[in-house]
Design an enzyme around this catalytic site. Structure first.
Site, mmCIF file in Angstrom:
data_model
loop_
_atom_site.group_PDB
_atom_site.id
_atom_site.type_symbol
_atom_site.label_atom_id
_atom_site.label_comp_id
_atom_site.label_asym_id
_atom_site.label_seq_id
_atom_site.Cartn_x
_atom_site.Cartn_y
_atom_site.Cartn_z
ATOM 1 N N THR A 1 8.916 -10.555 2.462
ATOM 2 C CA THR A 1 9.254 -9.662 3.564
ATOM 3 C C THR A 1 9.140 -10.362 4.917
ATOM 4 O O THR A 1 8.371 -11.318 5.059
ATOM 5 C CB THR A 1 8.296 -8.446 3.529
ATOM 6 N N GLU B 1 7.695 -8.971 7.249
ATOM 7 C CA GLU B 1 6.470 -8.440 7.865
ATOM 8 C C GLU B 1 5.354 -9.476 7.915
ATOM 9 O O GLU B 1 4.376 -9.308 8.646
ATOM 10 C CB GLU B 1 6.013 -7.174 7.132
HETATM 11 P P1 NAD Z 1 9.029 -0.741 -4.865
HETATM 12 O O1 NAD Z 1 7.644 -0.304 -4.521
HETATM 13 O O2 NAD Z 1 10.146 0.235 -4.818
HETATM 14 O O3 NAD Z 1 9.040 -1.354 -6.352
HETATM 15 C C1 NAD Z 1 8.010 -2.175 -6.833
HETATM 16 C C2 NAD Z 1 8.126 -2.202 -8.357
HETATM 17 O O4 NAD Z 1 7.089 -3.071 -8.850
HETATM 18 C C3 NAD Z 1 7.915 -0.834 -9.016
HETATM 19 O O5 NAD Z 1 8.896 -0.624 -9.992
HETATM 20 C C4 NAD Z 1 6.530 -0.943 -9.640
HETATM 21 O O6 NAD Z 1 6.391 -0.151 -10.825
HETATM 22 C C5 NAD Z 1 6.455 -2.428 -9.938
HETATM 23 N N1 NAD Z 1 5.054 -2.904 -9.997
HETATM 24 C C6 NAD Z 1 4.055 -2.648 -9.117
HETATM 25 N N2 NAD Z 1 2.919 -3.236 -9.522
HETATM 26 C C7 NAD Z 1 3.222 -3.910 -10.662
HETATM 27 C C8 NAD Z 1 2.477 -4.732 -11.534
HETATM 28 N N3 NAD Z 1 1.177 -4.989 -11.321
HETATM 29 N N4 NAD Z 1 3.100 -5.279 -12.600
HETATM 30 C C9 NAD Z 1 4.417 -5.025 -12.845
HETATM 31 N N5 NAD Z 1 5.158 -4.236 -12.060
HETATM 32 C C10 NAD Z 1 4.569 -3.690 -10.975
HETATM 33 O O7 NAD Z 1 9.305 -1.993 -3.936
HETATM 34 P P2 NAD Z 1 10.673 -2.533 -3.322
HETATM 35 O O8 NAD Z 1 10.902 -1.862 -2.018
HETATM 36 O O9 NAD Z 1 11.716 -2.499 -4.354
HETATM 37 O O10 NAD Z 1 10.278 -4.030 -3.015
HETATM 38 C C11 NAD Z 1 10.495 -5.067 -3.985
HETATM 39 C C12 NAD Z 1 10.040 -6.384 -3.393
HETATM 40 O O11 NAD Z 1 10.773 -6.652 -2.201
HETATM 41 C C13 NAD Z 1 8.561 -6.388 -2.996
HETATM 42 O O12 NAD Z 1 8.022 -7.644 -3.338
HETATM 43 C C14 NAD Z 1 8.583 -6.208 -1.486
HETATM 44 O O13 NAD Z 1 7.479 -6.829 -0.879
HETATM 45 C C15 NAD Z 1 9.891 -6.900 -1.120
HETATM 46 N N6 NAD Z 1 10.563 -6.408 0.090
HETATM 47 C C16 NAD Z 1 10.799 -5.071 0.255
HETATM 48 C C17 NAD Z 1 11.497 -4.650 1.387
HETATM 49 C C18 NAD Z 1 11.835 -3.201 1.604
HETATM 50 O O14 NAD Z 1 12.366 -2.854 2.668
HETATM 51 N N7 NAD Z 1 11.610 -2.319 0.639
HETATM 52 C C19 NAD Z 1 11.915 -5.575 2.352
HETATM 53 C C20 NAD Z 1 11.624 -6.935 2.134
HETATM 54 C C21 NAD Z 1 10.960 -7.341 0.996
HETATM 55 P P1 TYD Z 2 8.776 2.041 6.397
HETATM 56 O O1 TYD Z 2 9.993 2.534 5.674
HETATM 57 O O2 TYD Z 2 7.432 2.483 5.918
HETATM 58 O O3 TYD Z 2 8.881 0.463 6.497
HETATM 59 P P2 TYD Z 2 7.930 -0.613 7.279
HETATM 60 O O4 TYD Z 2 6.808 0.024 7.944
HETATM 61 O O5 TYD Z 2 7.499 -1.457 6.157
HETATM 62 O O6 TYD Z 2 8.840 -1.282 8.258
HETATM 63 O O7 TYD Z 2 8.903 2.513 7.896
HETATM 64 C C1 TYD Z 2 9.949 2.073 8.717
HETATM 65 C C2 TYD Z 2 9.591 2.443 10.150
HETATM 66 O O8 TYD Z 2 9.580 3.867 10.254
HETATM 67 C C3 TYD Z 2 8.205 1.987 10.563
HETATM 68 O O9 TYD Z 2 8.257 1.605 11.948
HETATM 69 C C4 TYD Z 2 7.349 3.215 10.412
HETATM 70 C C5 TYD Z 2 8.310 4.340 10.728
HETATM 71 N N1 TYD Z 2 8.051 5.618 10.029
HETATM 72 C C6 TYD Z 2 7.992 6.812 10.768
HETATM 73 O O10 TYD Z 2 8.132 6.829 11.991
HETATM 74 N N2 TYD Z 2 7.787 7.973 10.082
HETATM 75 C C7 TYD Z 2 7.621 7.996 8.734
HETATM 76 O O11 TYD Z 2 7.417 9.100 8.167
HETATM 77 C C8 TYD Z 2 7.708 6.782 7.995
HETATM 78 C C9 TYD Z 2 7.568 6.740 6.497
HETATM 79 C C10 TYD Z 2 7.933 5.606 8.691
#
Ligand code: NAD
Ligand code: TYD
Length: 364
Positions: free
Chosen positions: A143, A145
């Site tokens: 990420t 972040e």
């Molecule tokens: P998510 O929380 O939707 O999915 C995570 C998945 O991992 C779930 O299916 C969960 O069951 C599985 N999981 C959790 N713990 C586990 C374990 N111990 N063993 C096996 N499986 C396990 O997350 P996401 O949003 O799909 O994110 C996927 C990846 O992408 C993460 O590594 C996250 O850090 C990264 N990422 C997410 C975002 C975003 O905006 N969502 C952005 C950048 C990077």
């Molecule tokens: P989020 O989807 O939790 O992603 P991240 O914090 O990992 O970037 O949130 C996106 C942005 O939206 C973040 O600045 C927090 C804000 N946010 C709200 O203002 N209200 C909410 O209910 C949620 C879930 C997030």
């Protein structure tokens, strides 16, 4: 040099961890559509965020195997790598929600740090015992972040920006990124790391910003915006993230990290207003119109990062990847998806979800 390190397009055996989560499941769909001859093994613990229904349409495929299991389970990982003769690991499994990491960081350290370490150790042993084919890859999905928070006028994060994670989530992801880096540096493991901005699209769990707002608008519930709503995120449509990961797995240089971004910096309050506009246009009926009146400013998230922005020049110049969607086109698709897939998200609003919601939004 780069050409030599490219993967040849032989059918591959790919292990996708976290493939029942939001981005992982989109990636499984992407990979199965694009490379139908490949063997795909999905390993997922099915935590609250994992959902077999995210893989709908892929049931019964002969070359797809789903394994419910934990990335911290070393014997299981060893067995899967060997039985399936895996050549690419695409590692998505993680605890991924900042708000949950504030409420309970333990699971984040366990899965994100110990889990990634377990996978790396297993892959190292497996790779050492092999003849170390040039196309083996360990791709770690991370990420933006990890870089911390930007001021309004700061330059966007590049791959050389020092890590400065601020939440237990981002600190645990930073820890895992460092381990991956060290495994390349020390052992020569063919690793790749991508650091991506905020994703959105189908199969996004209802507690994240965009689905939460869509669902609350449909239910006529308050739209909780943290703090002053001026925090900025760079939004990337999940299909674009999948195509970027595909490009990096095929053409990235082992040992490198690549930033992935959408060139879509938006303030939270502007994003919520856009979602209200789209829902007014696309939803046949809404309990509250105009739904903008549901917007409610609530207590800020502790340590809330102000701004994230991605400089994805390296990905563009080295790999030739750019996003296909704008925030307008991607949000429209996403809102349409949530409107058409209520039977996907309704069951997820479980008592556990309600309890989580109450805990986070005490001031709503
Ligand atoms: P998510 O929380 O939707 O999915 C995570 C998945 O991992 C779930 O299916 C969960 O069951 C599985 N999981 C959790 N713990 C586990 C374990 N111990 N063993 C096996 N499986 C396990 O997350 P996401 O949003 O799909 O994110 C996927 C990846 O992408 C993460 O590594 C996250 O850090 C990264 N990422 C997410 C975002 C975003 O905006 N969502 C952005 C950048 C990077
Ligand atoms: P989020 O989807 O939790 O992603 P991240 O914090 O990992 O970037 O949130 C996106 C942005 O939206 C973040 O600045 C927090 C804000 N946010 C709200 O203002 N209200 C909410 O209910 C949620 C879930 C997030």
């Amino acid at each position: 040099m780069v050409e030599q390190q490219r993967l040849t397009r032989e059918p591959r055996k790919i292990l996708i961890t976290g493939g029942a989560g939001f981005i992982g499941s989109n990636f499984v769909h992407h990979w199965c559509d694009r490379y139908p001859g490949d063997r795909v093994v999905v390993l997922d613990a099915l935590t609250y965020a994992g959902n077999r229904k995210n893989l709908a349409g892929l049931e019964g495929r002969a070359n797809l195997r789903f394994v419910q299991g934990d990335i911290c389970d070393r014997p299981l990982i060893d067995a899967l790598l060997q039985e399936e003769a895996i050549d690419v690991v695409a590692h998505f499994a993680a605890e991924s929600h900042v708000d949950r990491s504030i409420l309970g960081p333990d699971a984040f350290v366990r899965t994100n740090v110990i889990g990634t370490f377990t996978l790396l150790e297993a892959f190292r042993q497996y790779w050492n015992a092999s003849d170390q084919p040039a196309h083996y890859r360990f791709h770690h999905v991370s990420t933006d972040e990890v870089y911390g928070s930007l001021g309004a006028d700061d330059p966007a994060f590049s791959e050389t920006t020092p890590y400065a994670p601020n939440s237990p989530y981002s600190a645990s992801k930073a820890g895992s990124d460092h381990l991956v880096r060290a495994y390349h540096h020390t052992y020569g493991l063919p690793t790749l790391v991508t650091n991506c901005s905020n994703n959105y699209g189908p199969y996004h769990f209802p507690e994240k910003l965009i689905p939460l707002m869509c669902i609350n608008i449909l239910m006529g519930k308050p739209l909780p915006v943290y703090g002053d709503g001026q925090n900025v995120r760079d939004w990337l449509y999940v299909g674009d993230h999948c195509s970027a990961l595909d490009a990096v797995i095929h053409r990235g240089r082992p040992g490198e990290m690549y930033n992935i971004g959408g060139n879509n910096e938006v303030k939270n309050i502007d994003l919520v207003n856009k979602l209200c506009d789209l829902m007014e246009e696309l939803a046949p009926e809404l309990p509250v119109r105009p739904c903008h009146q549901l917007i409610t400013f609530v207590k800020d998230r502790p340590g809330h990062d102000r701004r994230y922005a991605i400089n994805a020049t390296k990905l563009k110049t080295e790999i030739g990847w750019t996003p296909a969607e704008t925030v307008e086109s991607g949000l429209r698709k996403t809102v349409q998806w949530y409107l058409s897939n209520q039977d996907w998200w309704q069951p997820l609003l479980s008592p556990e979800y309600q309890a989580y919601y109450k805990q986070v939004y005490t001031s709503v």
